[in-house]
Enzyme design. Structure first.
Site, PDB file in Angstrom:
ATOM      1  N   ARG A  95       0.750  -1.188  -0.003  1.00 52.94           N
ATOM      2  CA  ARG A  95      -0.143  -0.011   0.018  1.00 52.94           C
ATOM      3  C   ARG A  95       0.762   1.353   0.153  1.00 52.94           C
ATOM      4  O   ARG A  95       0.476   2.329  -0.759  1.00 52.94           O
ATOM      5  CB  ARG A  95      -0.993  -0.145   1.188  1.00 52.94           C
ATOM      6  CG  ARG A  95      -2.223   0.959   1.116  1.00 52.94           C
ATOM      7  CD  ARG A  95      -2.786   0.792   2.184  1.00 52.94           C
ATOM      8  NE  ARG A  95      -4.145   1.697   2.092  1.00 52.94           N
ATOM      9  CZ  ARG A  95      -4.076   2.983   2.196  1.00 52.94           C
ATOM     10  NH1 ARG A  95      -2.951   3.585   2.234  1.00 52.94           N
ATOM     11  NH2 ARG A  95      -5.357   3.335   1.647  1.00 52.94           N
ATOM     12  N   ASP A 119      -7.694  -3.084   3.132  1.00 48.08           N
ATOM     13  CA  ASP A 119      -7.022  -3.744   3.589  1.00 48.08           C
ATOM     14  C   ASP A 119      -7.414  -4.179   4.876  1.00 48.08           C
ATOM     15  O   ASP A 119      -8.368  -3.867   5.549  1.00 48.08           O
ATOM     16  CB  ASP A 119      -5.586  -3.397   3.570  1.00 48.08           C
ATOM     17  CG  ASP A 119      -5.001  -2.246   4.472  1.00 48.08           C
ATOM     18  OD1 ASP A 119      -6.026  -2.092   5.409  1.00 48.08           O
ATOM     19  OD2 ASP A 119      -3.953  -1.665   4.376  1.00 48.08           O
TER      20      ASP A 119
HETATM   21  N1  EPU Z   1      -7.293   8.750   5.734  1.00 52.06           N
HETATM   22  C1  EPU Z   1      -8.226   9.514   5.038  1.00 52.06           C
HETATM   23  N2  EPU Z   1      -7.936  10.290   3.803  1.00 52.06           N
HETATM   24  C2  EPU Z   1      -6.770  10.150   3.446  1.00 52.06           C
HETATM   25  C3  EPU Z   1      -5.776   9.742   4.238  1.00 52.06           C
HETATM   26  C4  EPU Z   1      -5.972   9.066   5.230  1.00 52.06           C
HETATM   27  O1  EPU Z   1      -9.493   9.199   5.294  1.00 52.06           O
HETATM   28  O2  EPU Z   1      -6.564  10.903   2.390  1.00 52.06           O
HETATM   29  C5  EPU Z   1      -7.683   8.079   7.082  1.00 52.06           C
HETATM   30  C6  EPU Z   1      -7.453   6.776   6.842  1.00 52.06           C
HETATM   31  O3  EPU Z   1      -8.551   6.017   6.263  1.00 52.06           O
HETATM   32  C7  EPU Z   1      -6.911   6.286   8.345  1.00 52.06           C
HETATM   33  C8  EPU Z   1      -6.436   7.490   8.694  1.00 52.06           C
HETATM   34  O4  EPU Z   1      -6.925   8.594   7.964  1.00 52.06           O
HETATM   35  O5  EPU Z   1      -8.225   5.874   8.684  1.00 52.06           O
HETATM   36  C9  EPU Z   1      -4.903   7.505   9.103  1.00 52.06           C
HETATM   37  O6  EPU Z   1      -4.299   7.400   7.931  1.00 52.06           O
HETATM   38  P1  EPU Z   1      -2.805   7.751   7.508  1.00 52.06           P
HETATM   39  O7  EPU Z   1      -2.723   8.422   6.374  1.00 52.06           O
HETATM   40  O8  EPU Z   1      -2.538   8.611   8.561  1.00 52.06           O
HETATM   41  O9  EPU Z   1      -2.051   6.522   7.699  1.00 52.06           O
HETATM   42  P2  EPU Z   1      -1.069   5.765   6.400  1.00 52.06           P
HETATM   43  O10 EPU Z   1      -0.112   6.973   5.746  1.00 52.06           O
HETATM   44  O11 EPU Z   1      -2.038   5.149   5.606  1.00 52.06           O
HETATM   45  C10 EPU Z   1       0.709   5.084   8.090  1.00 52.06           C
HETATM   46  C11 EPU Z   1       1.468   3.907   8.418  1.00 52.06           C
HETATM   47  C12 EPU Z   1       0.739   2.838   9.047  1.00 52.06           C
HETATM   48  C13 EPU Z   1       0.225   3.705  10.040  1.00 52.06           C
HETATM   49  C14 EPU Z   1      -0.536   4.865  10.055  1.00 52.06           C
HETATM   50  C15 EPU Z   1      -0.755   5.780  11.220  1.00 52.06           C
HETATM   51  C16 EPU Z   1       3.048   3.690   6.405  1.00 52.06           C
HETATM   52  C17 EPU Z   1       3.277   2.679   5.119  1.00 52.06           C
HETATM   53  N3  EPU Z   1       1.701   3.267   6.912  1.00 52.06           N
HETATM   54  O12 EPU Z   1      -0.278   4.843   7.123  1.00 52.06           O
HETATM   55  O13 EPU Z   1       1.739   1.967   9.398  1.00 52.06           O
HETATM   56  O14 EPU Z   1      -0.497   2.926  10.971  1.00 52.06           O
HETATM   57  O15 EPU Z   1       0.425   5.883   9.228  1.00 52.06           O
HETATM   58  O16 EPU Z   1       0.255   6.043  11.902  1.00 52.06           O
HETATM   59  O17 EPU Z   1       3.651   4.406   6.568  1.00 52.06           O
HETATM   60  C18 EPU Z   1       2.028  -0.332   9.878  1.00 52.06           C
HETATM   61  O18 EPU Z   1       3.431  -0.024   9.937  1.00 52.06           O
HETATM   62  O19 EPU Z   1       1.596  -1.603  10.127  1.00 52.06           O
HETATM   63  C19 EPU Z   1       1.080   0.486   9.033  1.00 52.06           C
HETATM   64  C20 EPU Z   1       0.099   0.093   8.907  1.00 52.06           C
END
Ligand code: EPU
Length: 429
Positions: A95, A119
């Protein structure tokens, strides 16, 4: 071949364990490299499958990637002209591939990135990524399962405010803004240490960024960036995993290379619950003195950094499953991140889910059984649960754990655990 871990219960983990480079930084830094023509070198790269997938994605864009997992070094050689398409086949496997979106629009003027499906930890939208790039002047739409972003005449600076401090959206907008014309301010951004790591690498490439680590980033666009050499910051989620492993097994672990400051909220909770937490010359240590009894259960509510990290929530559940007393664990970031609960229940944990809350009632010992990992963190948390379960526990879905924890069983064994990797064959296949 499918594999599982056989975990023998009853271990008190004692010793020291190293922390590698952060997965969630390393993958984004590989995308950052796309912004400059030439050879960029990343060191302290974790030895995980996700890095290989990201390397393949870059290769398909025409970039040469020389990745040495043992040395932890990736040399990324970016030609003057690169492709702009990230296929579904790769995006569905990783992702974090979405993080090439910002760099490609900025550098090539066009990006076609497959929309990742749902996911195992809830639906994760991309609306903030898209809105940010649109504010920078890109035309963004979804066509045939691809997010297509176009800015043939380049991006221009803008004032952007995120409705929610999304990690991924902050990163994509930042990586695009560095090559936009003029000044971009991005307000209400994520403050995770991985964002500061990206900003540091971008700055070493010639980008002009202020405010990294605060909730407002100011970026003054430049015409071009140059390649760099950058060391990936230590993985705070892996470090936090070892902290919870020590507390849950009433053990004593020095996390070498761990940065306590990046884990202030969980370490404070562990200390308040009766664990001994101290900084050491090489990292930090979490210990439950022998004979001190079970530490107490504590309430957790996940929040964006510097709040309690959602990635450590499954470990808090496992900890509370065997801690003294009752507590409430609240998940505020992802809607369906409680799969660990049903597996912990198979091990005899006493907990009830109510919407985005879980009420936990600690029991002295779990009871070994076969369980299934649904994602990286829940998988690792179930292995730790197996260590405090009577008998043995079989944890299936080891490929999930391998995505975030290189050689997890080797680290556990070095601390005195009896954990082995074995084939996981099903009679009906
Ligand atoms: N969200 C939205 N719209 C967007 C972006 C996010 O609604 O445009 C929502 C998501 O649906 C979610 C929340 O905001 O409910 C948090 O999403 P965020 O964008 O902050 O997280 P991410 O970038 O998708 C990263 C890490 C995750 C970690 C989260 C929160 C990576 C590859 N992944 O995900 O890590 O849980 O930040 O800290 O950097 C892991 O390492 O196991 C993992 C899942």
């Amino acid at each position: 071949m499918r594999e599982r871990f056989r975990v023998v219960g009853g271990a008190r983990l004692v010793g020291e364990v190293p922390v590698v480079g952060a997965k969630n930084s390393a993958l984004k830094l590989m995308a950052v490299a796309l912004l400059a023509e030439g050879r960029t070198t990343l060191t302290n790269m974790p030895e995980i499958a996700d890095v290989r997938i990201m390397a393949e994605l870059l290769r398909r864009l025409g970039v040469s990637v020389d990745y040495d997992p043992e040395a932890g070094v990736a040399v990324i050689d970016v030609p003057a002209s690169i492709g702009h398409r990230a296929d579904y086949e790769l995006v569905r496997a990783l992702r974090a591939s979405i993080s090439v979106l910002g760099p490609l629009v900025a550098r090539v003027g066009e990006a076609d990135v497959a929309v990742p499906g749902g996911d195992a930890i809830g639906s994760r939208g991309l609306d903030l990524h898209a809105a940010g790039l649109e504010a920078l002047g890109a035309d963004v739409r979804v066509t045939h399962g691809y997010l297509v972003a176009k800015a043939p005449r380049g991006l221009r600076g803008a004032d952007i405010r995120l409705d929610f401090p999304s990690v991924g959206a902050t990163e994509n907008i930042l990586m695009a803004a560095v090559l936009a014309r003029g000044r971009t301010t991005i307000d209400n951004v994520a403050r995770e240490p991985e964002i500061a790591d990206i900003a540091e690498m971008l700055t070493s490439m010639g980008a002009r960024i202020t405010g990294a680590g605060t909730s407002c980033l100011v970026v003054d666009g430049v015409d071009t960036l140059h390649p760099t050499v950058h060391r990936v910051l230590p993985d705070r989620v892996a470090a936090g995993t070892w902290a919870f492993a020590a507390a849950t097994t009433c053990g004593d672990i020095e996390v070498v290379g761990g940065v306590a400051e990046h884990l202030r909220s969980p370490l404070q909770s562990l200390a308040a619950a009766g664990c001994h937490v101290e900084g050491t010359a090489r990292g930090f240590r979490v210990a439950v003195p022998e004979g001190a009894g079970r530490p107490t259960a504590f309430d957790v509510a996940t929040l964006p950094y510097p709040g309690f990290p959602t990635d450590l929530q499954p470990f808090a559940l496992t900890y509370n499953a065997v801690a003294d007393g009752s507590a409430m664990v609240t998940e505020n970031l992802f809607e369906a991140r409680f799969r660990t609960v049903q597996e912990l229940a198979r091990l005899g944990a006493d907990m009830q889910v109510d919407g985005h809350h879980v009420m936990t009632h600690g029991v002295p010992l779990l009871s070994g059984a076969p369980v299934e990992s649904s994602d990286i963190r829940s998988g690792a948390a179930l292995v730790i649960a197996g260590l405090v379960a009577e008998g043995y526990t079989l944890v299936s879905g080891v490929h999930h754990i391998d995505r975030g924890y290189p050689h997890f069983e080797v680290g556990l064994r070095s601390l005195g655990a009896d954990v082995t990797r074995e084939p996981d064959e099903h009679w009906y296949e």
